[in-house]
Write an enzyme that holds these catalytic residues in place. Structure first.
Site, short mmCIF file in Angstrom:
data_model
loop_
_atom_site.label_atom_id
_atom_site.label_comp_id
_atom_site.label_asym_id
_atom_site.label_seq_id
_atom_site.Cartn_x
_atom_site.Cartn_y
_atom_site.Cartn_z
N GLY A 40 0.78 -4.95 0.97
CA GLY A 40 -0.42 -4.95 -0.08
C GLY A 40 -0.05 -5.81 -1.22
O GLY A 40 -1.15 -6.39 -1.61
N GLU A 97 -0.51 -9.42 -0.65
CA GLU A 97 -1.83 -9.82 -0.38
C GLU A 97 -2.69 -9.51 -1.50
O GLU A 97 -3.51 -10.55 -1.82
CB GLU A 97 -2.37 -8.75 0.69
N ALA A 152 1.01 -1.32 -0.03
CA ALA A 152 0.03 -0.11 -0.12
C ALA A 152 0.97 1.09 0.05
O ALA A 152 2.14 1.05 0.46
CB ALA A 152 -0.70 -0.14 1.36
N GLU A 192 4.67 -5.12 7.33
CA GLU A 192 3.97 -4.09 7.95
C GLU A 192 4.34 -3.67 9.31
O GLU A 192 4.33 -2.74 9.85
CB GLU A 192 2.52 -4.32 8.02
N1 CAA Z 1 4.60 3.27 -0.69
C1 CAA Z 1 5.01 4.50 -1.09
N2 CAA Z 1 6.34 4.48 -1.78
C2 CAA Z 1 6.92 3.54 -1.97
C3 CAA Z 1 6.69 2.29 -1.09
C4 CAA Z 1 5.39 2.05 -0.73
N3 CAA Z 1 5.02 0.98 -0.19
N4 CAA Z 1 7.55 1.49 -1.50
C5 CAA Z 1 8.53 2.04 -2.32
N5 CAA Z 1 8.25 3.23 -2.43
C6 CAA Z 1 8.64 4.33 -3.13
C7 CAA Z 1 10.18 4.86 -2.26
O1 CAA Z 1 9.66 5.60 -1.28
C8 CAA Z 1 10.98 5.41 -3.38
O2 CAA Z 1 10.48 6.65 -3.84
P1 CAA Z 1 11.48 8.11 -3.95
O3 CAA Z 1 12.62 7.50 -5.00
O4 CAA Z 1 10.35 8.97 -4.29
O5 CAA Z 1 12.19 8.00 -2.53
C9 CAA Z 1 10.87 4.60 -4.61
O6 CAA Z 1 9.50 3.85 -4.23
C10 CAA Z 1 11.90 3.51 -4.70
O7 CAA Z 1 11.92 2.79 -3.50
P2 CAA Z 1 13.42 2.75 -2.65
O8 CAA Z 1 14.15 3.81 -2.80
O9 CAA Z 1 13.07 2.34 -1.35
O10 CAA Z 1 13.83 1.30 -3.48
P3 CAA Z 1 14.74 0.01 -2.92
O11 CAA Z 1 15.19 -0.81 -4.13
O12 CAA Z 1 15.94 0.79 -2.26
O13 CAA Z 1 14.01 -0.58 -1.77
C11 CAA Z 1 11.96 -1.76 -0.94
C12 CAA Z 1 12.79 -1.50 -2.11
C13 CAA Z 1 12.76 -2.69 -0.03
C14 CAA Z 1 10.65 -2.39 -1.48
C15 CAA Z 1 11.65 -0.43 -0.28
O14 CAA Z 1 11.06 0.55 -1.10
C16 CAA Z 1 10.53 -0.70 0.75
O15 CAA Z 1 10.76 -1.25 2.06
N6 CAA Z 1 9.26 -0.42 0.38
C17 CAA Z 1 8.10 -0.32 1.53
C18 CAA Z 1 7.61 -1.80 1.64
C19 CAA Z 1 6.48 -1.86 2.67
O16 CAA Z 1 6.74 -1.65 3.87
N7 CAA Z 1 5.21 -2.46 2.36
C20 CAA Z 1 4.12 -2.43 3.08
C21 CAA Z 1 3.34 -1.18 2.91
S1 CAA Z 1 2.05 -1.12 3.93
C22 CAA Z 1 0.81 -2.17 3.59
O17 CAA Z 1 0.84 -2.68 2.57
C23 CAA Z 1 -0.47 -2.31 4.21
C24 CAA Z 1 -1.23 -3.52 3.80
O18 CAA Z 1 -1.29 -4.34 4.55
C25 CAA Z 1 -2.22 -3.25 2.76
#
Ligand code: CAA
Length: 259
Positions: free
Chosen positions: A110, A113, A66, A133
């Site tokens: 998400g 999921e 998400a 999460e």
């Molecule tokens: N939401 C918003 N933006 C996101 C994102 C997310 N879930 N995942 C990645 N992005 C964005 C980053 O902020 C970044 O944007 P900027 O360039 O503007 O800074 C861009 O995508 C590229 O990401 P990274 O620079 O972080 O890329 P990376 O290769 O270094 O890392 C990653 C990749 C490990 C997937 C890392 O991006 C990450 O940990 N993302 C979040 C994953 C996460 O926590 N997901 C769960 C979300 S909560 C949820 O989903 C609730 C639910 O149950 C429905």
């Protein structure tokens, strides 16, 4: 086919191909993307020329979850009254045609999921699944804690949900989360091939087969077997059952008419 901003949708033969296309955020599932995904799924569901749907992302990410930036300042009453991660996220569950998730790269939160809401997951060798999460001070909110345990069992589901670690494609296959692992470059082609095979059969039997398998999630074995038998009987009311069995007896290919 309609034009979208964060996804692409196109018919490939009898298969509807939906590609999540928000590379700047690793396909984070924001409101606009989920709205468009729902529209594309609905359009393929309504299109009689389509018999199966493939949902994929990029080589780097199926979806990284998400949209955290969109969610971060939301308050409890707001997300509760809106039933955040409610109907819009679950559109895929309302689709009667089979939906195959073709996952390369990150399928996190998400994203994992969403893949689990599909009927079949095919993974590329670089796929990574996880429910991170917990690292954000929340828990899975789109069925992750419930669907993961049914797919991989309690110990591994707890491991993933409580540590937030990622699982690679080989572990996902060993754990029965995915049906098979293929090279990244052939992922979409393999998923389309599978979709084409499914779409070559009689749509009424495909739709009821999917319904019967999914019923096992929610019914006891006794109820499920009874439900399956009713669906099985009902297919004898179709022309395609007569055609399929006549073709077998006459040693020819069936010509299904979805009737
Ligand atoms: N939401 C918003 N933006 C996101 C994102 C997310 N879930 N995942 C990645 N992005 C964005 C980053 O902020 C970044 O944007 P900027 O360039 O503007 O800074 C861009 O995508 C590229 O990401 P990274 O620079 O972080 O890329 P990376 O290769 O270094 O890392 C990653 C990749 C490990 C997937 C890392 O991006 C990450 O940990 N993302 C979040 C994953 C996460 O926590 N997901 C769960 C979300 S909560 C949820 O989903 C609730 C639910 O149950 C429905």
């Amino acid at each position: 086919m309609a034009e979208y901003g964060m996804i692409k949708a196109e018919a490939r033969g009898k298969v509807g191909l939906i590609t999540l296309d928000r590379p700047s955020a690793l396909n984070a599932l924001c409101d606009q993307l989920m709205t468009e995904l729902g529209q594309a799924l609905g359009a393929f569901e309504a299109d009689p020329a389509i018999g199966a749907i493939v949902l994929t992302g990029s080589e780097k990410a199926f979806a990284a979850g998400a949209d955290i930036k969109e969610m971060k300042d939301r308050t409890y009453p707001a997300i509760h009254f809106e039933d955040f991660i409610g109907n819009k996220w679950e559109t895929v569950l309302t689709i009667k045609k089979p939906v195959i998730a073709a996952v390369a790269g990150f399928a996190l939160g998400g994203g994992c999921e969403l893949a689990m809401m599909c009927d079949i997951i095919i993974a590329a060798e670089n796929a990574r699944f996880g429910q991170p999460e917990i690292k954000l001070g929340i828990i899975p909110g789109a069925g992750g804690s419930q669907r993961l345990i049914r797919a991989v069992g309690k110990s591994k589901a707890m491991d993933l949900v409580l540590t937030g670690r990622m699982m690679d494609a080989a572990e996902a296959e060993r754990s029965n989360l995915v049906t098979r692992v293929v090279p990244v470059e052939s992922l979409v082609e393999e998923a389309l091939k599978m979709g084409e095979a499914i779409a070559s059969y009689s749509l009424p039997s495909v739709v009821l087969a999917k319904e019967a398998v999914n019923a096992a999630y929610e019914m006891t074995l006794r109820e499920g077997v009874r439900f399956e038998r009713r669906l099985f009987h009902s297919l004898f009311a179709t022309e395609d059952q007569k055609e399929g069995m006549a073709a077998f007896a006459e040693k020819r290919k069936p010509a299904f008419r979805n009737a």
